[in-house]
Write a protein that holds these residues in place. Structure first.
Motif, PDB file in Angstrom:
ATOM      1  N   GLN A 260       0.822  -1.201   0.000  1.00 36.68           N
ATOM      2  CA  GLN A 260       0.000   0.000   0.000  1.00 36.68           C
ATOM      3  C   GLN A 260       0.857   1.252   0.000  1.00 36.68           C
ATOM      4  O   GLN A 260       1.996   1.250   0.465  1.00 36.68           O
ATOM      5  CB  GLN A 260      -0.907   0.020   1.238  1.00 36.68           C
ATOM      6  CG  GLN A 260      -1.981  -1.051   1.242  1.00 36.68           C
ATOM      7  CD  GLN A 260      -3.003  -0.805   2.335  1.00 36.68           C
ATOM      8  OE1 GLN A 260      -2.847   0.066   3.193  1.00 36.68           O
ATOM      9  NE2 GLN A 260      -4.081  -1.571   2.319  1.00 36.68           N
ATOM     10  N   ALA A 261       0.270   2.323  -0.546  1.00 28.70           N
ATOM     11  CA  ALA A 261       0.904   3.636  -0.490  1.00 28.70           C
ATOM     12  C   ALA A 261       0.739   4.216   0.909  1.00 28.70           C
ATOM     13  O   ALA A 261      -0.106   3.769   1.690  1.00 28.70           O
ATOM     14  CB  ALA A 261       0.269   4.566  -1.526  1.00 28.70           C
ATOM     15  N   ILE A 262       1.525   5.233   1.205  1.00 34.99           N
ATOM     16  CA  ILE A 262       1.475   5.861   2.518  1.00 34.99           C
ATOM     17  C   ILE A 262       0.072   6.363   2.840  1.00 34.99           C
ATOM     18  O   ILE A 262      -0.452   6.155   3.936  1.00 34.99           O
ATOM     19  CB  ILE A 262       2.502   7.004   2.593  1.00 34.99           C
ATOM     20  CG1 ILE A 262       3.917   6.430   2.713  1.00 34.99           C
ATOM     21  CG2 ILE A 262       2.206   7.946   3.757  1.00 34.99           C
ATOM     22  CD1 ILE A 262       5.017   7.464   2.645  1.00 34.99           C
ATOM     23  N   HIS A 263      -0.563   7.024   1.859  1.00 30.27           N
ATOM     24  CA  HIS A 263      -1.883   7.596   2.155  1.00 30.27           C
ATOM     25  C   HIS A 263      -2.958   6.532   2.316  1.00 30.27           C
ATOM     26  O   HIS A 263      -4.025   6.812   2.868  1.00 30.27           O
ATOM     27  CB  HIS A 263      -2.286   8.603   1.066  1.00 30.27           C
ATOM     28  CG  HIS A 263      -2.211   8.069  -0.320  1.00 30.27           C
ATOM     29  ND1 HIS A 263      -1.193   8.404  -1.184  1.00 30.27           N
ATOM     30  CD2 HIS A 263      -2.997   7.215  -1.001  1.00 30.27           C
ATOM     31  CE1 HIS A 263      -1.370   7.785  -2.339  1.00 30.27           C
ATOM     32  NE2 HIS A 263      -2.463   7.062  -2.248  1.00 30.27           N
ATOM     33  N   ASP A 264      -2.703   5.302   1.839  1.00 29.90           N
ATOM     34  CA  ASP A 264      -3.654   4.213   2.057  1.00 29.90           C
ATOM     35  C   ASP A 264      -3.514   3.611   3.449  1.00 29.90           C
ATOM     36  O   ASP A 264      -4.488   3.110   4.020  1.00 29.90           O
ATOM     37  CB  ASP A 264      -3.433   3.092   1.036  1.00 29.90           C
ATOM     38  CG  ASP A 264      -3.780   3.506  -0.375  1.00 29.90           C
ATOM     39  OD1 ASP A 264      -4.775   4.228  -0.550  1.00 29.90           O
ATOM     40  OD2 ASP A 264      -3.055   3.111  -1.312  1.00 29.90           O
ATOM     41  N   ALA A 265      -2.293   3.610   3.963  1.00 28.41           N
ATOM     42  CA  ALA A 265      -1.981   2.894   5.214  1.00 28.41           C
ATOM     43  C   ALA A 265      -1.772   3.834   6.388  1.00 28.41           C
ATOM     44  O   ALA A 265      -1.083   3.481   7.349  1.00 28.41           O
ATOM     45  CB  ALA A 265      -0.744   2.024   5.004  1.00 28.41           C
ATOM     46  N   VAL A 266      -2.386   5.015   6.355  1.00 26.65           N
ATOM     47  CA  VAL A 266      -2.158   5.997   7.415  1.00 26.65           C
ATOM     48  C   VAL A 266      -2.615   5.499   8.783  1.00 26.65           C
ATOM     49  O   VAL A 266      -2.188   6.025   9.819  1.00 26.65           O
ATOM     50  CB  VAL A 266      -2.865   7.341   7.106  1.00 26.65           C
ATOM     51  CG1 VAL A 266      -2.248   8.005   5.900  1.00 26.65           C
ATOM     52  CG2 VAL A 266      -4.361   7.135   6.909  1.00 26.65           C
ATOM     53  N   TYR A 267      -3.446   4.480   8.806  1.00 18.26           N
ATOM     54  CA  TYR A 267      -3.959   3.991  10.090  1.00 18.26           C
ATOM     55  C   TYR A 267      -2.948   3.149  10.857  1.00 18.26           C
ATOM     56  O   TYR A 267      -3.134   2.890  12.050  1.00 18.26           O
ATOM     57  CB  TYR A 267      -5.246   3.192   9.888  1.00 18.26           C
ATOM     58  CG  TYR A 267      -5.173   2.072   8.876  1.00 18.26           C
ATOM     59  CD1 TYR A 267      -4.883   0.771   9.270  1.00 18.26           C
ATOM     60  CD2 TYR A 267      -5.410   2.307   7.531  1.00 18.26           C
ATOM     61  CE1 TYR A 267      -4.828  -0.268   8.350  1.00 18.26           C
ATOM     62  CE2 TYR A 267      -5.364   1.285   6.605  1.00 18.26           C
ATOM     63  CZ  TYR A 267      -5.076   0.003   7.016  1.00 18.26           C
ATOM     64  OH  TYR A 267      -5.017  -1.017   6.095  1.00 18.26           O
ATOM     65  N   LEU A 268      -1.869   2.705  10.222  1.00 18.31           N
ATOM     66  CA  LEU A 268      -0.920   1.830  10.918  1.00 18.31           C
ATOM     67  C   LEU A 268      -0.287   2.482  12.153  1.00 18.31           C
ATOM     68  O   LEU A 268      -0.186   1.842  13.203  1.00 18.31           O
ATOM     69  CB  LEU A 268       0.149   1.330   9.951  1.00 18.31           C
ATOM     70  CG  LEU A 268      -0.331   0.375   8.847  1.00 18.31           C
ATOM     71  CD1 LEU A 268       0.861  -0.211   8.101  1.00 18.31           C
ATOM     72  CD2 LEU A 268      -1.199  -0.740   9.405  1.00 18.31           C
ATOM     73  N   PRO A 269       0.189   3.736  12.087  1.00 19.99           N
ATOM     74  CA  PRO A 269       0.719   4.340  13.323  1.00 19.99           C
ATOM     75  C   PRO A 269      -0.329   4.442  14.420  1.00 19.99           C
ATOM     76  O   PRO A 269       0.008   4.341  15.611  1.00 19.99           O
ATOM     77  CB  PRO A 269       1.173   5.737  12.867  1.00 19.99           C
ATOM     78  CG  PRO A 269       1.448   5.580  11.403  1.00 19.99           C
ATOM     79  CD  PRO A 269       0.418   4.611  10.921  1.00 19.99           C
ATOM     80  N   ILE A 270      -1.585   4.637  14.044  1.00 16.60           N
ATOM     81  CA  ILE A 270      -2.661   4.682  15.039  1.00 16.60           C
ATOM     82  C   ILE A 270      -2.804   3.324  15.705  1.00 16.60           C
ATOM     83  O   ILE A 270      -2.851   3.219  16.941  1.00 16.60           O
ATOM     84  CB  ILE A 270      -3.987   5.099  14.371  1.00 16.60           C
ATOM     85  CG1 ILE A 270      -3.886   6.520  13.822  1.00 16.60           C
ATOM     86  CG2 ILE A 270      -5.149   4.963  15.347  1.00 16.60           C
ATOM     87  CD1 ILE A 270      -5.070   6.940  12.966  1.00 16.60           C
ATOM     88  N   LEU A 271      -2.845   2.263  14.897  1.00 18.31           N
ATOM     89  CA  LEU A 271      -3.056   0.924  15.439  1.00 18.31           C
ATOM     90  C   LEU A 271      -1.886   0.469  16.303  1.00 18.31           C
ATOM     91  O   LEU A 271      -2.087  -0.106  17.387  1.00 18.31           O
ATOM     92  CB  LEU A 271      -3.277  -0.080  14.305  1.00 18.31           C
ATOM     93  CG  LEU A 271      -4.485   0.171  13.393  1.00 18.31           C
ATOM     94  CD1 LEU A 271      -4.673  -0.996  12.427  1.00 18.31           C
ATOM     95  CD2 LEU A 271      -5.757   0.413  14.189  1.00 18.31           C
TER      96      LEU A 271
END
Length: 338
Positions: A260-271
């Motif tokens: 995934q691109a960065i803007h697709d996976a922005v939730y990873l730092p949250i999780l």
């Protein structure tokens, strides 16, 4: 070296992200009601306007900045489905917000043009870079009117790479989450966000519920093992729009079959900040200490295709579930990696 992780600079970035998520989501929701009216505004401050006035101002903004959509060549390189008009115009609203809030920042992302990306690529050290997906999930957006999100990440360009400063998501149900160096802030659009250290729902997690990024036929074949598992409750509308189900809901897991691109996976730092287990297809754990390594380059490759540095992964509330799904979908690890 500027420190954007605390004080007034951090607060300005946080405020800008909040406006992007709230105004972007509102504009996307109301896009169908856009009119051809124009707004003559001497002060260009779209982030301070009600959504209906933003809609009218956008028409003037598009003419002023000559936003005409993608060229044929850009469309050929565009990942996924061809962008719809709402994608492009919501992206323009977000660009306007960034320009009004932080005039020296630059913006890339899913709907950024070649000209936009050229500015990002040439940005000098110290530049703030916003990477956005104005409507992530445009297929469910314009066919079912739900299941989409507005995604944003913020970096600062350093000699060592693009340092991640913050990320944010607002989904079509009105839930919002922002991560920065202070922590994870969560709540609903329009309300004051609260800082949380763990998912808001900790009991009665539905471990058997899985959301996979597999809506299109070419991706759905990758989910055969999930589709054939009668013990699972499966949705193929995975990714950022449903990621907040791991934060404020009872979702058990999310599966991404492709990088995934960065803007697709922005939730990873949250999780990762909330202790949710994330394991890549080849068995590596992504935790709060390592997640930033996947977010160190905002840009495109030599062919003009947006970089996809985040590998395929499984994210789950239960570590056992995460590893079981990973093995089920991607196969057992070599003996040397166990």
């Amino acid at each position: 070296m500027d420190d954007y992780t605390q004080g007034a600079a951090r607060e300005r970035i946080f405020e800008t992200i909040t406006l992007i998520l709230e105004r972007g989501l509102t504009f996307a929701r109301n896009f169908v009601f856009n009119t051809s009216e124009t707004l003559d505004a001497e002060a260009f401050e779209p982030s301070r306007l009600p959504s209906d006035q933003q809609n009218r101002l956008l028409r003037s903004f598009n003419r002023h900045w000559n936003i005409t959509g993608f060229t044929e060549d850009e469309l050929d390189r565009h990942p996924g489905l061809e962008p719809i008009e709402a994608d492009i115009e919501t992206h323009a609203v977000i660009v306007a917000i960034v320009r009004s809030m932080m005039p020296h920042a630059v913006v890339g992302g899913e709907e950024a043009s070649d000209a936009d990306w050229a500015v990002v690529d040439a940005a000098p050290l110290g530049t703030i870079i916003y990477s956005v997906d104005a409507i992530d999930g445009s297929l469910p957006y314009d066919s079912m009117t739900f299941g989409f999100s507005v995604n944003v990440s913020v970096h600062v360009r350093r000699e060592s790479g693009d340092e991640l400063l913050a990320v944010g998501i607002a989904n079509s149900s009105g839930y919002i989450a922002i991560w920065d160096t202070v922590g994870v802030h969560a709540g609903t659009v329009g309300d004051v966000l609260q800082i949380i250290a763990e998912p808001l729902v900790a009991d009665d997690i539905r471990a058997e519920t899985v959301a996979a990024v597999a809506a299109q036929g070419k991706d759905r074949s990758l989910a055969d093992e999930l589709l054939n598992d009668l013990d699972l409750i499966l949705s193929t509308l995975g990714g950022a729009p449903v990621s907040l189900g791991l934060v404020v809901g009872r979702l058990g897991a999310i599966v991404s079959f492709k990088p995934q691109a960065i803007h697709d996976a922005v939730y990873l730092p949250i999780l990762t900040s909330l202790g949710i287990t994330i394991v890549t297809s080849d068995g590596r754990l992504i935790d709060s200490g390592s997640v930033g390594a996947y977010f160190t380059k905002v840009g495109r490759d030599e062919n003009g295709v947006i970089l996809r540095p985040v590998p395929a992964f499984v994210a789950a509330r239960n570590p056992i579930t995460a590893h079981r799904l990973r093995e089920k979908l991607f196969g057992p690890l070599p003996e040397s990696d166990r």
